[in-house]
Design an enzyme around this catalytic site. Structure first.
Site, mmCIF file in Angstrom:
data_model
loop_
_atom_site.group_PDB
_atom_site.id
_atom_site.type_symbol
_atom_site.label_atom_id
_atom_site.label_comp_id
_atom_site.label_asym_id
_atom_site.label_seq_id
_atom_site.Cartn_x
_atom_site.Cartn_y
_atom_site.Cartn_z
ATOM 1 N N CYS A 99 -9.983 -14.665 42.360
ATOM 2 C CA CYS A 99 -9.213 -14.595 41.112
ATOM 3 C C CYS A 99 -9.231 -13.192 40.517
ATOM 4 O O CYS A 99 -10.283 -12.579 40.369
ATOM 5 C CB CYS A 99 -9.768 -15.580 40.095
ATOM 6 S SG CYS A 99 -8.816 -15.602 38.566
ATOM 7 N N CYS A 121 -8.531 -23.750 35.002
ATOM 8 C CA CYS A 121 -7.930 -24.002 36.304
ATOM 9 C C CYS A 121 -8.591 -25.227 36.905
ATOM 10 O O CYS A 121 -9.733 -25.552 36.574
ATOM 11 C CB CYS A 121 -8.157 -22.814 37.231
ATOM 12 S SG CYS A 121 -7.018 -21.457 36.915
ATOM 13 N N ARG A 125 -8.452 -12.627 37.479
ATOM 14 C CA ARG A 125 -8.940 -12.779 36.097
ATOM 15 C C ARG A 125 -10.328 -13.404 36.086
ATOM 16 O O ARG A 125 -10.655 -14.206 35.221
ATOM 17 C CB ARG A 125 -7.962 -13.636 35.293
ATOM 18 C CG ARG A 125 -6.569 -13.070 35.307
ATOM 19 C CD ARG A 125 -5.661 -13.592 34.198
ATOM 20 N NE ARG A 125 -4.342 -13.011 34.377
ATOM 21 C CZ ARG A 125 -3.282 -13.671 34.868
ATOM 22 N NH1 ARG A 125 -3.370 -14.948 35.152
ATOM 23 N NH2 ARG A 125 -2.135 -13.043 35.029
ATOM 24 N N ARG A 147 4.584 -6.329 29.328
ATOM 25 C CA ARG A 147 4.486 -5.102 30.093
ATOM 26 C C ARG A 147 5.855 -4.563 30.470
ATOM 27 O O ARG A 147 6.089 -3.383 30.474
ATOM 28 C CB ARG A 147 3.669 -5.386 31.357
ATOM 29 C CG ARG A 147 3.764 -4.310 32.410
ATOM 30 C CD ARG A 147 2.567 -4.341 33.319
ATOM 31 N NE ARG A 147 1.335 -4.355 32.553
ATOM 32 C CZ ARG A 147 0.227 -4.973 32.925
ATOM 33 N NH1 ARG A 147 0.194 -5.625 34.051
ATOM 34 N NH2 ARG A 147 -0.837 -4.936 32.172
ATOM 35 N N TYR A 148 6.746 -5.459 30.857
ATOM 36 C CA TYR A 148 8.088 -5.070 31.307
ATOM 37 C C TYR A 148 9.078 -5.282 30.164
ATOM 38 O O TYR A 148 8.822 -6.057 29.255
ATOM 39 C CB TYR A 148 8.494 -5.930 32.506
ATOM 40 C CG TYR A 148 7.617 -5.765 33.724
ATOM 41 C CD1 TYR A 148 7.729 -4.639 34.530
ATOM 42 C CD2 TYR A 148 6.688 -6.729 34.076
ATOM 43 C CE1 TYR A 148 6.941 -4.491 35.660
ATOM 44 C CE2 TYR A 148 5.895 -6.591 35.204
ATOM 45 C CZ TYR A 148 6.026 -5.467 35.995
ATOM 46 O OH TYR A 148 5.249 -5.335 37.115
ATOM 47 N N ASP A 193 -6.491 -7.106 44.079
ATOM 48 C CA ASP A 193 -6.744 -6.229 42.930
ATOM 49 C C ASP A 193 -8.155 -5.637 42.943
ATOM 50 O O ASP A 193 -9.020 -6.083 43.684
ATOM 51 C CB ASP A 193 -6.564 -7.008 41.631
ATOM 52 C CG ASP A 193 -5.093 -7.227 41.299
ATOM 53 O OD1 ASP A 193 -4.274 -6.375 41.678
ATOM 54 O OD2 ASP A 193 -4.790 -8.250 40.666
ATOM 55 N N LYS A 250 3.744 -4.003 38.990
ATOM 56 C CA LYS A 250 3.756 -4.181 40.442
ATOM 57 C C LYS A 250 4.554 -3.076 41.122
ATOM 58 O O LYS A 250 5.670 -2.784 40.735
ATOM 59 C CB LYS A 250 4.352 -5.538 40.779
ATOM 60 C CG LYS A 250 3.521 -6.671 40.206
ATOM 61 C CD LYS A 250 4.196 -8.004 40.414
ATOM 62 C CE LYS A 250 3.430 -9.102 39.713
ATOM 63 N NZ LYS A 250 3.632 -9.072 38.245
ATOM 64 N N ARG A 271 10.569 -9.333 30.034
ATOM 65 C CA ARG A 271 9.830 -10.554 30.350
ATOM 66 C C ARG A 271 8.383 -10.452 29.889
ATOM 67 O O ARG A 271 7.830 -9.363 29.819
ATOM 68 C CB ARG A 271 9.889 -10.873 31.836
ATOM 69 C CG ARG A 271 9.493 -9.728 32.758
ATOM 70 C CD ARG A 271 10.258 -9.861 34.078
ATOM 71 N NE ARG A 271 9.836 -8.929 35.105
ATOM 72 C CZ ARG A 271 10.243 -7.649 35.160
ATOM 73 N NH1 ARG A 271 11.000 -7.136 34.214
ATOM 74 N NH2 ARG A 271 9.845 -6.880 36.142
ATOM 75 N N ASP A 293 -0.476 -4.188 42.475
ATOM 76 C CA ASP A 293 -0.382 -4.234 41.018
ATOM 77 C C ASP A 293 -1.180 -3.037 40.506
ATOM 78 O O ASP A 293 -2.390 -2.955 40.706
ATOM 79 C CB ASP A 293 -0.923 -5.568 40.482
ATOM 80 C CG ASP A 293 -0.146 -6.039 39.254
ATOM 81 O OD1 ASP A 293 0.424 -5.169 38.560
ATOM 82 O OD2 ASP A 293 -0.126 -7.253 38.989
ATOM 83 N N CYS A 323 -10.600 -20.033 42.129
ATOM 84 C CA CYS A 323 -10.410 -19.283 43.365
ATOM 85 C C CYS A 323 -11.407 -18.130 43.376
ATOM 86 O O CYS A 323 -11.535 -17.412 42.390
ATOM 87 C CB CYS A 323 -9.000 -18.702 43.440
ATOM 88 S SG CYS A 323 -7.707 -19.936 43.323
#
Ligand SMILES: *Cc1c(COP(=O)(O)O)cnc(C)c1O
Length: 440
Positions: free
Chosen positions: A141, A134, A143, A121-122, A302, A346, A125, A339, A138
């Site tokens: 989450c 995981c 995702r 995206r950037y 999000d 972000k 990086r 985000d 969570c």
């Protein structure tokens, strides 16, 4: 290491005769993770009503349950329904509420993916999703759409196209291993990956995003740290959301990483009912510093599906930032970010400190409400910049100075570029111009 009465009881419930050795073994913890309602019901102190159990059953069909015995043992059973650990770990039927603006992939990670398992995206990086597993799911989450896809643990072979992409793009200087949780990989698999990335000369730093120090600190073994040490510089960002999560076992895991030279940061998510309180976030950030962890980001929750009950207004985040900046160590202040839905990345958000402005003065206010002026220079000779660093008096003298042209707002501010505005593609007002006689 501690093994308290509560942990003994839980261990015994999950496996007769289980001792402290097993409890501290991360693979035992994963094998005995709580994934079904029957297992949850067997845990002493977590008595749910039959209505709650029904709701739970429907919810986990859509969004599965998985909690490590260690993380579950942190729940305060005297008030478990309000417990921050319980709220992050145990499903609630509110996850099934779907708001009209909810999205399955709000960050468009799947659209910005030039190779499987990679999000680019950037400019410099990439986010490398090296595991879809995981140790705990969570409830908040981002995702959530992918949670529990058991078929999708990529093999080293499957990750090759992504590694090849990083190799071929010299602008990538920072590779962020994410997932799922990259520390779900066995040490030797993780090492294969780290070695392959380290061999790429333009990759300067490697980052790991992992919640293991919070939900399964026993994963941070001496052996793991000794291995990571070989691939420095390595940064690890973890995910504490509440001061209660910083237990002595977590602190030991963090100390081990810090002693091994891993630079530690923390990314929290602002969650209604869990940590949407200036005092909780302040205490969390201060306590993180004592564990040698630098607060990095505080995320606005999000727009992923199933998170409506966790969302706060952005104003709550600003109020929290207002209570941190100036009031406590600058080191304890994370950057509050939204985000951007749609994949804009972000976006940092701050309270306003710049109150007004003239040609040679700015008016500012501080955290106490003091209003002050800063006198700007009457004559300032800006250095004209055409990005020709060879001829400039400011001695950048990099052997590989960045040559790419400025983008975004940076471009509007530059001397060498004559762009006067940025217009989103497909802007109707601009499209209409093709119909206007003056421009047609
Ligand atoms: C967050 C993120 C990064 C890293 O961003 P930093 O601001 O450098 O921490 C990189 N790629 C994607 C897609 C991200 O979401």
């Amino acid at each position: 290491m501690s093994f308290n009465h509560r942990q003994k009881t839980i261990a015994e419930t999950l496996e007769k005769g289980a001792d402290i050795e097993k409890w501290q073994n991360w693979k035992w913890q994963i094998r005995h993770s709580i994934t079904t309602i029957e297992q949850l019901e067997s845990i002493e102190g977590l008595e749910l009503t039959s209505e709650e159990l029904n709701q739970l059953e429907i919810t986990i069909e859509k969004f599965p349950l998985s909690v490590t015995p260690y993380y579950l043992s942190l729940i305060d059973i005297d008030d478990f329904r309000n417990d921050p650990v319980y709220l992050q770990a145990i499903p609630r039927s509110s996850e099934l509420i779907r708001a009209p603006y909810d999205m399955t992939d709000p960050l468009s990670e799947d659209k910005d993916s030039p190779a499987p398992y990679l999000t680019h995206r950037y400019p410099d990086r990439v986010l490398f999703h090296v595991s879809n597993l995981c140790s705990m799911y969570c409830r908040h989450c981002t995702r959530k759409r992918k949670v529990g896809d058991r078929d999708s643990i990529p093999s080293f072979e499957q990750l090759q196209p992504a590694i090849q992409y990083i190799r071929e793009h010299e602008g990538i200087r920072d590779v962020l291993l994410s997932g799922g949780d990259p520390l779900m990989l066995e040490d030797n698999k993780l090492e294969l990956l780290l070695r392959a990335i380290r061999e790429i000369s333009h990759v300067e730093i490697i980052r790991i995003g992992s919640r293991m120090p919070v939900v399964l600190p026993y994963r941070i073994t001496d052996k793991l740290v000794a291995m990571l040490k070989k691939y420095q510089p390595i940064f690890l960002n973890t995910h504490f959301n509440h001061p209660r999560e910083l237990t002595s076992v977590s602190r030991q895991a963090l100390a081990r990483l810090a002693d091994g030279g891993v630079v530690l940061g923390n990314q929290s998510v602002l969650l209604a009912g869990v940590n949407d309180c200036p005092r909780i976030i302040k205490r969390l950030c201060q306590k993180l510093l004592t564990a040698r962890v630098r607060p990095y980001y505080l995320y606005q929750c999000d727009l992923s599906e199933g998170l409506t009950h966790f969302r706060t207004p952005v104003g709550k985040g600003i109020e929290i930032m207002e209570s941190l900046i100036g009031h406590t160590s600058g080191l304890a202040v994370p950057t509050y970010v939204v985000d951007a839905p749609g994949g804009g990345g972000k976006i940092p958000i701050m309270p306003n400190y710049l109150i007004s402005w003239s040609t040679n003065k700015v008016v500012l206010r501080n955290y106490e409400g003091v209003i002050t002026t800063y006198k700007e220079p009457d004559s300032y000779e800006p250095t004209f910049c055409d990005r020709n660093c060879e001829e400039c008096n400011l001695q950048l003298k990099l052997n590989d100075a960045e040559e790419h042209s400025p983008i975004g707002i940076q471009r509007l501010l530059s001397d060498e570029d004559s762009t006067i505005s940025l217009t989103p593609a497909g802007n109707e007002r601009i499209n209409r111009r093709s119909l206007c006689p003056a421009t047609a």
